[in-house]
Write an enzyme that holds these catalytic residues in place. Structure first.
Site, mmCIF file in Angstrom:
data_model
loop_
_atom_site.group_PDB
_atom_site.id
_atom_site.type_symbol
_atom_site.label_atom_id
_atom_site.label_comp_id
_atom_site.label_asym_id
_atom_site.label_seq_id
_atom_site.Cartn_x
_atom_site.Cartn_y
_atom_site.Cartn_z
ATOM 1 N N ARG A 1 -7.720 1.470 -1.947
ATOM 2 C CA ARG A 1 -8.477 1.451 -0.681
ATOM 3 C C ARG A 1 -9.293 2.731 -0.639
ATOM 4 O O ARG A 1 -8.746 3.841 -0.784
ATOM 5 C CB ARG A 1 -7.518 1.394 0.515
ATOM 6 C CG ARG A 1 -8.237 1.059 1.852
ATOM 7 C CD ARG A 1 -8.334 -0.423 2.018
ATOM 8 N NE ARG A 1 -9.165 -0.839 3.136
ATOM 9 C CZ ARG A 1 -8.702 -1.216 4.326
ATOM 10 N NH1 ARG A 1 -7.391 -1.166 4.572
ATOM 11 N NH2 ARG A 1 -9.520 -1.655 5.262
ATOM 12 N N GLN B 1 0.833 -1.199 0.000
ATOM 13 C CA GLN B 1 0.000 0.000 0.000
ATOM 14 C C GLN B 1 0.870 1.254 0.000
ATOM 15 O O GLN B 1 1.828 1.355 0.766
ATOM 16 C CB GLN B 1 -0.923 0.004 1.225
ATOM 17 C CG GLN B 1 -1.991 1.078 1.179
ATOM 18 C CD GLN B 1 -2.885 1.055 2.412
ATOM 19 O OE1 GLN B 1 -2.446 1.390 3.503
ATOM 20 N NE2 GLN B 1 -4.130 0.652 2.236
ATOM 21 N N TYR C 1 -6.300 10.047 5.275
ATOM 22 C CA TYR C 1 -4.968 10.439 4.828
ATOM 23 C C TYR C 1 -5.086 11.389 3.629
ATOM 24 O O TYR C 1 -6.165 11.842 3.295
ATOM 25 C CB TYR C 1 -4.142 9.183 4.523
ATOM 26 C CG TYR C 1 -3.876 8.355 5.767
ATOM 27 C CD1 TYR C 1 -3.009 8.819 6.755
ATOM 28 C CD2 TYR C 1 -4.518 7.141 5.976
ATOM 29 C CE1 TYR C 1 -2.777 8.077 7.907
ATOM 30 C CE2 TYR C 1 -4.286 6.391 7.134
ATOM 31 C CZ TYR C 1 -3.417 6.874 8.090
ATOM 32 O OH TYR C 1 -3.196 6.146 9.237
#
Length: 646
Positions: free
Chosen positions: A225, A105, A177
């Site tokens: 994601r 990721q 994020y």
């Protein structure tokens, strides 16, 4: 193969990557890397064991993509420079050697920087409350030039991942994020081409995807994601997420890994047991209806039964497990072989994996799996000389000690006069505590499987002395604190745990002294049954829990109930059905009380240990709450480590 989980163990495919089952390990930062972001030996040991457990695809934890402001956490894995490739290649080989596929990721932390050190950069000067309250830091607003550089860094990081041998990369566009900061109205207040309309707010993500695809090629799978919603009142909506996913699919995204929440709404991101299982599955189902590529459901999917149900009923393609594979990396193998009762369950306590570790600059651990994070150091090995061991107390500490001793080949006798479970019994009364009941069931199954002799009587020093034991482990649990208040003896006073275990009855009007977890859960329990509940707490704030996800959940529950809570309050006396309290402003108040319920904490219980040491020469090991009151983490870890010593 276990036929109950047929869909779970059907092969699947993401892009060109063929997977042996529908199980993914969700990325979770471990803090197991070296300080400079390079791969460490213990990180390799951790992922190697995960791969041995039968997971189809392991998505390695989020990695920072540049050396400016993308790094989020201490000892976070890095992919910001070519020097990282060598170690990452080692990690890939270790996972591939065990038969699993592996992705990684890519992340820029944006405003959510656990390190809480400048520079902190985000689309707008909207701080993450956690960092702002600690430091007063407000993010710097990214310039267009800086945005363009970050886009290039994402692409460069993806290219490094491909060079290291990963099977795919995942873009982290969830959980608050940087990419989420652009997508959300809550954190994006820009007025240029990267803010305002959804088309503008998704522009950064679109350009990241395009840059990555240009640098890794069309045939290399890139997944994403994504939050169904961040659950912020002015944040990302599912309707917006659907539009983002449709556009991302057009650009070649190979799968969508659906989650929810941010660090401000962490109870949806890392759901505690107070939140129903699978809180974000609905979003995965909604997204699957509008895209043709695979969709991965995630979030508090803790049992193979639930995972199979999701795959069968929600039309999603894969399920990902985070914390459950920390609790038991062999979860997939045990489920496939028809041994689900042997899976050590994640109890969603968020203690080992979040509160006492990640929030305190320590590498990640697990409450129910003491070996997690120390793979290869604390393996259960056969004892050199089998011994006859007595364990006194059938709570989590005692049962874990008994389990480990039996696994090592010792003969084990467990003394428990009551039901197995100890402190778990009162803690699991609430309807939202099913995770703890799973742990009770696991230990009961282990006692039976390992043929541990359970004696249903109280173990005295005399019984132990006459039992021909080589060693005794005392894990008799804690005892409640008492308080001395004028008139309280004449009032009907009971312990909170006796109420939860139905050992005592509460009147209609009750006063609970203490607002810790036990006090608050007792208050909620009685309020649900129609009692009139008041809570007295000396401190200036209620102490419902010291873990943030539980604080959020308990506060939400308390707001829904008609419970009177008095903080900075002191109980002064009790008389004829009235409890006298002095409030923080000096005002005295009398509260009608049929019962006073004590939730004033606990103390060690060392009486049996004292007697054993005085009356016998048998080795005595004192563990769990009876030595020092703590949490389930402390109980299980003490039992495990004691079992290894014997």
């Amino acid at each position: 193969m276990e036929t109950r989980f047929k869909k779970l163990f059907t092969p699947g495919k993401i892009g060109k990557v063929e997977l042996k089952n529908r199980i993914l390990k969700a990325p979770q930062s471990t803090g197991l890397s070296n300080m400079d972001g390079t791969v460490s030996e213990r990180l390799v040991r951790h992922y190697k064991e995960l791969a041995q457990g039968g997971t189809g695809l392991i998505i390695v934890e989020y990695t920072y993509i540049d050396d400016d402001a993308s790094k989020s956490a201490y000892c976070q894995l890095g992919i910001s420079k070519n020097e990282h490739i060598s170690g990452l290649s080692w990690l890939v080989s270790a996972i591939h050697d065990e038969g699993a596929k592996v992705g990684i990721q890519l992340e820029h932390c944006g405003r959510q920087k656990f390190l809480a050190t400048p520079p902190i950069k985000a689309p707008s000067r909207i701080p993450w409350p956690h960092v702002y309250e600690q430091t007063g830091y407000i993010p710097e607003e990214l310039t267009i030039q800086e945005i363009k550089q970050i886009i290039e860094s994402f692409g460069d990081a993806a290219k490094r991942a491909k060079m290291a041998g990963f099977d795919l990369v995942e873009i982290h566009a969830a959980h608050g994020y940087l990419i989420t900061n652009f997508l959300s109205n809550h954190t994006n207040k820009r007025t240029d081409l990267y803010g305002g309309s959804l088309e503008n707010r998704m522009r950064f993500l679109i350009e990241v995807i395009q840059n990555i695809k240009a640098k890794v090629g069309e045939n290399f799978p890139v997944t994403m994601r994504i939050n169904g919603t961040d659950y912020e009142p002015d944040g990302i909506t599912i309707e917006e997420t659907i539009e983002v996913c449709k556009r991302a699919e057009e650009l070649g995204i190979a799968a969508f890994h659906v989650s929810g929440g941010d660090h401000h709404m962490m109870n949806y991101q890392v759901s505690p047991m107070t939140v129903p299982n699978g809180p974000n599955v609905w979003a995965a189902e909604a997204i699957k209806k509008v895209v043709s590529v695979p969709v991965i459901a995630s979030g508090s999917i803790t049992t193979p039964q639930f995972a199979e149900q999701i795959l069968q009923e929600k039309n999603v393609d894969f399920v990902s497990f985070g914390r459950p594979l920390l609790a038991d990396p062999y979860f997939p193998l045990k489920a496939k072989e028809g041994r689900p009762e042997e899976i050590k369950p994640c109890i969603r306590c968020n203690d080992g994996c979040l509160e006492r570790t990640f929030f305190n600059f320590n590498s990640i651990r697990c409450t129910v799996n003491p070996n997690m994070g120390r793979e290869g150091e604390l393996n259960i090995l056969p004892a050199k000389t089998p011994r006859n061991i007595a364990v006194v107390g059938g709570g989590p500490a005692g049962m874990e000690a008994a389990r480990v001793c039996a696994e090592r080949g010792h003969k084990v006798t467990l003394f428990e006069k009551n039901q197995l479970g100890g402190a778990l019994l009162a803690s699991s009364v609430q309807s939202f505590k099913t995770d703890l009941r799973n742990l009770e069931n696991y230990y009961s199954a282990q006692m039976k499987k390992l043929d541990i002799n359970i004696v249903r009587e109280e173990a005295t020093a005399t019984i132990i002395t006459n039992g021909d034991f080589d060693a005794v482990i005392v894990a008799v649990g804690k005892v409640p604190n008492t308080i001395s208040v004028q008139g309280l003896d004449e009032t009907i006073t009971v312990q909170a745990t006796d109420i939860l275990l139905n050992k005592a009855e509460a009147g209609h009007n009750v006063v609970i002294i203490g607002s810790g977890t036990t006090g608050i859960e007792t208050a909620l329990y009685l309020a649900d049954k129609g009692h009139n509940v008041s809570v007295i707490e000396q401190s200036k704030n209620i102490k419902n829990h010291d873990q943030v996800t539980y604080q959020i959940s308990y506060n939400q529950m308390l707001q829904e109930k008609d419970i009177a809570i008095y903080v900075s309050a002191e109980i002064k006396g009790a008389d004829q059905g009235l409890v006298k309290v002095v409030l923080k402003n000096g005002e005295e108040k009398e509260i009608v009380a049929d019962n006073v319920i004590l939730a004033t904490g606990y103390k060690a219980n060392n009486q049996l240990v004292k007697e054993l040491k005085e009356q016998t020469n048998i080795e005595v090991y004192h563990i769990g709450d009876s030595k020092e009151p703590g949490k389930i983490f402390d109980a299980i870890h003490s039992g495990y480590l004691t079992g290894l010593r014997l």
